[in-house]
Design a protein around this motif. Structure first.
Motif, PDB file in Angstrom:
ATOM      1  N   ARG A   4      41.747  39.815  41.254  1.00  0.00           N
ATOM      2  CA  ARG A   4      42.247  40.553  40.090  1.00  0.00           C
ATOM      3  C   ARG A   4      43.312  39.718  39.396  1.00  0.00           C
ATOM      4  O   ARG A   4      44.109  39.054  40.037  1.00  0.00           O
ATOM      5  CB  ARG A   4      42.830  41.883  40.553  1.00  0.00           C
ATOM      6  N   LEU A   5      43.336  39.764  38.097  1.00  0.00           N
ATOM      7  CA  LEU A   5      44.396  39.167  37.299  1.00  0.00           C
ATOM      8  C   LEU A   5      45.203  40.314  36.724  1.00  0.00           C
ATOM      9  O   LEU A   5      44.665  41.152  35.995  1.00  0.00           O
ATOM     10  CB  LEU A   5      43.798  38.306  36.176  1.00  0.00           C
ATOM     11  N   PHE A  40      53.170  43.487  27.024  1.00  0.00           N
ATOM     12  CA  PHE A  40      52.156  44.026  26.124  1.00  0.00           C
ATOM     13  C   PHE A  40      50.907  44.381  26.921  1.00  0.00           C
ATOM     14  O   PHE A  40      50.369  43.516  27.628  1.00  0.00           O
ATOM     15  CB  PHE A  40      51.752  42.994  25.066  1.00  0.00           C
ATOM     16  N   PRO A  41      50.394  45.614  26.800  1.00  0.00           N
ATOM     17  CA  PRO A  41      49.095  45.895  27.406  1.00  0.00           C
ATOM     18  C   PRO A  41      48.046  45.052  26.689  1.00  0.00           C
ATOM     19  O   PRO A  41      48.074  44.906  25.467  1.00  0.00           O
ATOM     20  CB  PRO A  41      48.883  47.389  27.170  1.00  0.00           C
ATOM     21  N   ALA A  42      47.129  44.472  27.468  1.00  0.00           N
ATOM     22  CA  ALA A  42      46.147  43.563  26.882  1.00  0.00           C
ATOM     23  C   ALA A  42      44.788  43.746  27.551  1.00  0.00           C
ATOM     24  O   ALA A  42      44.272  42.840  28.205  1.00  0.00           O
ATOM     25  CB  ALA A  42      46.634  42.120  27.002  1.00  0.00           C
ATOM     26  N   GLY A  43      44.208  44.928  27.434  1.00  0.00           N
ATOM     27  CA  GLY A  43      42.859  45.162  27.909  1.00  0.00           C
ATOM     28  C   GLY A  43      42.670  45.005  29.403  1.00  0.00           C
ATOM     29  O   GLY A  43      41.786  44.283  29.827  1.00  0.00           O
ATOM     30  N   GLY A  44      43.490  45.640  30.181  1.00  0.00           N
ATOM     31  CA  GLY A  44      43.344  45.584  31.628  1.00  0.00           C
ATOM     32  C   GLY A  44      44.299  44.628  32.304  1.00  0.00           C
ATOM     33  O   GLY A  44      44.482  44.678  33.514  1.00  0.00           O
ATOM     34  N   VAL A  45      44.907  43.728  31.560  1.00  0.00           N
ATOM     35  CA  VAL A  45      45.967  42.865  32.078  1.00  0.00           C
ATOM     36  C   VAL A  45      47.189  43.074  31.199  1.00  0.00           C
ATOM     37  O   VAL A  45      47.120  43.732  30.153  1.00  0.00           O
ATOM     38  CB  VAL A  45      45.575  41.361  32.085  1.00  0.00           C
TER      39      VAL A  45
END
Length: 140
Positions: A4-5, A40-45
């Protein structure tokens, strides 16, 4: 280790300047952000911005060095023509175009921009990696 990243942290010269750049690109800072760090939320990361010297100190690495750091970030788009549009948006927000939108050898279309600290971002349309409704790449 679970594959996971979770977080990508960019070491930046000026957190406020870099935060403003990413906000101009549409990223929305989390309320957990502070003067010295932005999240910043960035699509799952999570994309984080932190002072370059402080980040190097935290990792026990020297803060000096320039040029290509051996990593790029990428933003995939849904349509070929979106590559040029996103590059133009990045340039208008204060980024620098490294490579204009063009067809690439693997069958897609891509270009690169650098953020104010020189971190390279690829903008790519890849016909072999469709995007899910939430923007995640759907690997074959």
């Amino acid at each position: 280790m679970e594959p996971r990243l979770s977080l990508i942290t960019l070491g930046v010269a000026d957190v406020a300047r870099s935060r403003a750049f990413y906000e101009r690109l549409g990223f929305v800072a989390s309320p957990a952000s502070q003067e010295s760090v932005a999240f910043f939320p960035a699509g799952g990361v999570v994309l984080a911005l932190y002072g370059r010297d402080a980040l190097a100190e935290d990792a026990h690495l020297p803060p000096t060095g320039s040029g290509f750091g051996g990593i790029t970030l990428a933003h995939n788009v849904r349509r070929r023509e979106d590559v040029a549009a996103v590059l133009a948006e990045a340039e208008a927000a204060g980024g620098r175009i490294l490579k204009p939108a063009q067809d690439v050898f693997w069958g897609g279309h891509s270009g690169y921009f650098a953020d104010p600290d020189g971190h390279p971002w690829e903008v790519a349309w890849n016909p072999f990696f469709p995007l899910a409704a939430d923007g995640r790449i759907e690997l074959p």
